[in-house]
Design an enzyme around this catalytic site. Structure first.
Site, PDB file in Angstrom:
ATOM      1  N   ASP A  98     108.691  96.529 -47.813  1.00  0.00           N
ATOM      2  CA  ASP A  98     107.646  95.683 -48.539  1.00  0.00           C
ATOM      3  C   ASP A  98     106.892  96.099 -49.551  1.00  0.00           C
ATOM      4  O   ASP A  98     105.870  96.954 -48.745  1.00  0.00           O
ATOM      5  CB  ASP A  98     107.223  94.448 -47.801  1.00  0.00           C
ATOM      6  CG  ASP A  98     107.053  93.345 -48.265  1.00  0.00           C
ATOM      7  OD1 ASP A  98     106.724  92.883 -49.506  1.00  0.00           O
ATOM      8  OD2 ASP A  98     107.452  92.113 -47.627  1.00  0.00           O
ATOM      9  N   ASP A 200     106.270  92.330 -53.529  1.00  0.00           N
ATOM     10  CA  ASP A 200     105.393  91.160 -53.327  1.00  0.00           C
ATOM     11  C   ASP A 200     104.571  90.902 -54.474  1.00  0.00           C
ATOM     12  O   ASP A 200     103.959  91.905 -55.203  1.00  0.00           O
ATOM     13  CB  ASP A 200     104.215  91.386 -52.045  1.00  0.00           C
ATOM     14  CG  ASP A 200     103.405  90.335 -51.950  1.00  0.00           C
ATOM     15  OD1 ASP A 200     103.973  89.232 -51.284  1.00  0.00           O
ATOM     16  OD2 ASP A 200     102.139  90.504 -52.012  1.00  0.00           O
ATOM     17  N   GLU A 254     109.469  89.311 -55.843  1.00  0.00           N
ATOM     18  CA  GLU A 254     108.733  87.949 -55.694  1.00  0.00           C
ATOM     19  C   GLU A 254     108.297  87.242 -56.879  1.00  0.00           C
ATOM     20  O   GLU A 254     107.284  87.686 -57.483  1.00  0.00           O
ATOM     21  CB  GLU A 254     107.618  87.858 -54.928  1.00  0.00           C
ATOM     22  CG  GLU A 254     107.047  86.470 -54.115  1.00  0.00           C
ATOM     23  CD  GLU A 254     106.148  86.437 -53.287  1.00  0.00           C
ATOM     24  OE1 GLU A 254     105.857  85.427 -52.513  1.00  0.00           O
ATOM     25  OE2 GLU A 254     105.373  87.264 -53.222  1.00  0.00           O
ATOM     26  N   ASP A 331     106.693  83.193 -45.301  1.00  0.00           N
ATOM     27  CA  ASP A 331     105.669  82.291 -46.080  1.00  0.00           C
ATOM     28  C   ASP A 331     106.408  80.757 -46.089  1.00  0.00           C
ATOM     29  O   ASP A 331     105.878  79.810 -46.683  1.00  0.00           O
ATOM     30  CB  ASP A 331     105.613  82.708 -47.473  1.00  0.00           C
ATOM     31  CG  ASP A 331     104.711  83.741 -47.707  1.00  0.00           C
ATOM     32  OD1 ASP A 331     103.873  84.266 -46.520  1.00  0.00           O
ATOM     33  OD2 ASP A 331     105.096  84.464 -48.534  1.00  0.00           O
TER      34      ASP A 331
END
Length: 560
Positions: A98, A200, A254, A331
């Site tokens: 990530d 991210d 993302e 999330d």
């Protein structure tokens, strides 16, 4: 290695702090992941995406990084990570890390230097602005975690920007030295064998350098200026040249704030940016769009709206583009509780949502526990850990009184992030076999009923259904290349579509309600033969005789 291995892959997301604790300190770790590699191999997944495990003060569960090259001691050591990469590769599984590059922790050395003085060499690694004449922030941008997006610094008498917590200052991608720092840390991990990156909030790395105010003075509004800035694609193309292409890295961004046209810019192979992005519009079908309430403004789940949104992306990102497929992640709450039926039809509901998702074109992402049907929790406010929940409670309930406590807690129980973060349920022993100590977050009370040990032993379980779905995607070309067409688009209970390649076709059908569905329109076919590939009832009839779908009954047929 196939250049586009991710198009045939199913990726499993691990939230390490909640996956498996090997030390008894109540906090999941890398040795716990290594311990469970045989389980992940048996599920059949092709890659493991690990949420952040870098050194962090953990103000936002690791999404506030203080050292990008060091594994946080809570999770283990760099050597543990290298061992995980090696052992996962030996089992044919890729490792995806990530990348949190929109912001760092305020404890990162860069920020500690940046805030010392206005002429510090690291000052421009972050975004600093003077106050307005009256001392107020530079503009009315809001933080995603509630409140304003600017924090005053007494030492240098300027504000710094933070889209998230004040402990997560935004990095200044306009600075080429900062960009090179990011690329270099990526090279470090890829040289160790990392196969790809989940990026991210990558859509937020470019900001409008005029920093315009929103028309509304609503401080909590998060809109167009927060993402998809003017140099976004320039930055990502540079990253691709510098790091991604040389290492043949798999990438999924993302895509916060992304519509279809911006998604095409991200994922067009000719533009040399990213392989795919996570989009969010389908996850908002139970939200009332309001700037003040954000995700906490709820409305009933609308299947027609969900189908329309998924179909829009399937159709628009056809041909050379590629979709991501997900209902759950760190999330998002548990889909079987959020949109399905987690009691009477727990098994049928969980597998129905799996069927309609995995039949689509794209790369499916399975979030830990999804494959055994883990469900949402109902805790008192003090038992939730998530900073987003606590900040929103203070803002919306206590201070501005825009929601009653009952309505807010109902929203938390439906879609709060901690629903996905409760510890993985391995067995029916204390703390679900996650830890011998006290878990960092309470275990879901249904762990004795829903756990891996029980699911693996039961050949009719949700786990084994996922196993079959994943194997189907590996073995059936139609899942990768078949053209998508939605049918019964306006039906509020029925989710059906086809995937067609030449004279072969998949027909995916699911009753997404708790009642029998009869009659069943548009399932007749002129095809000569039909084969039932998978269904979540043991006695689902052949396609030419089926007339009633039972509650949450789902099936995939192949016809010629």
């Amino acid at each position: 290695m196939k250049m586009e291995w991710w198009k045939d892959a199913v990726i499993y997301q691990i939230y390490p702090r909640s996956f498996k604790d090997s030390t008894g300190n109540g906090f999941g770790d890398l040795r716990g992941v290594i311990e469970k590699l045989d389980y992940l191999e048996s599920l059949g997944v092709d890659g493991l995406w690990l949420s952040p495990i870098f050194e962090s003060p953990q103000k936002d569960n690791g999404y506030d990084i203080s050292d990008y090259r060091k594994i946080d001691p809570r999770f283990g050591t760099n050597e543990d990570m290298y061992e995980l990469i090696e052992k996962a590769h030996a089992k044919g599984m890729k490792i995806i890390m990530d990348l949190v590059a929109n912001h760092s922790s305020d404890q990162h050395r860069w920020f500690q230097e940046s805030k010392k003085s206005k002429d510090n060499p690291y000052r421009d690694y972050y975004i600093w602005k003077d106050a307005q004449a009256d001392g107020s922030p530079p503009n009315n941008w809001g933080s995603i975690f509630s409140g304003g997006a600017w924090e005053w610094d007494e030492t240098t008498e300027q504000y710094y920007l933070h889209y998230f917590l004040k402990e997560q200052p935004d990095l200044n991608w306009e600075n080429p030295k900062l960009r090179e720092e990011i690329y270099d840390l990526m090279r470090f991990w890829m040289a160790k064998g990392v196969d790809g990156w989940r990026m991210d909030v990558i859509g937020a790395i470019s900001k409008d350098q005029s920093f315009p105010a929103y028309d509304s003075d609503e401080q909590y509004f998060v809109g167009e200026y927060h993402s998809n800035g003017p140099r976004l694609h320039e930055f990502i193309q540079e990253m691709n040249r510098e790091v991604l292409a040389p290492f043949n890295a798999m990438t999924v961004g993302e895509g916060n704030g992304s519509d279809i046209e911006s998604a095409k810019l991200f994922t067009d192979p000719e533009r040399n940016e990213l392989n795919m992005i996570f989009t969010f519009t389908h996850m908002g079908v139970d939200e009332r769009p309001t700037a003040q309430l954000g995700k906490w403004g709820m409305k009933p789940f609308d299947l027609v709206e969900l189908k329309a949104d998924l179909a829009l992306w399937q159709t628009a990102l056809n041909e050379r583009f590629w979709n991501t497929l997900y209902f759950e992640n760190h999330d998002q709450a548990r889909v079987v509780s959020r949109w399905g039926n987690d009691t009477t039809y727990h098994h049928q509901s969980a597998t129905a949502f799996a069927t309609v998702l995995h039949g689509l074109k794209g790369t499916p992402f399975v979030y830990q526990g999804e494959e055994i049907g883990m469900v949402n929790s109902s805790f008192p406010i003090e038992d939730y850990d998530d900073v987003e929940i606590h900040n929103a409670y203070k803002d919306l309930v206590q201070e501005r009184q825009l929601l009653s406590e009952a309505d807010f807690m109902a929203a938390v129980e439906t879609k709060g992030r901690d629903n996905a973060r409760t510890p993985m349920q391995w067995d029916a022993t204390a703390n679900a076999g996650f830890t011998t100590g006290t878990p960092w977050l309470k275990v879901n009370p249904r762990f004795e009923e829903i756990n891996v040990e029980k699911a693996v032993a039961d050949k009719g379980s949700i786990f084994h259904y996922y196993q079959k779905l994943i194997a189907l995607r590996h073995n059936e070309e139609l899942f990768r290349t078949g053209e998508f067409e939605l049918t019964n688009s306006e039906d509020p209970r029925l989710f059906t579509y086809t995937r067609t390649l030449g004279d072969e076709q998949l027909i995916i059908v699911a009753n997404m309600s708790a009642e029998n569905y009869q009659p069943l329109p548009l399932l007749s076919t002129e095809k000569a033969t039909g084969e039932l590939l998978i269904s979540n009832y043991a006695d689902t009839p052949a396609i030419d005789v089926i007339s009633v779908l039972r509650p949450y009954e789902a099936a995939i047929y192949k016809v010629k």
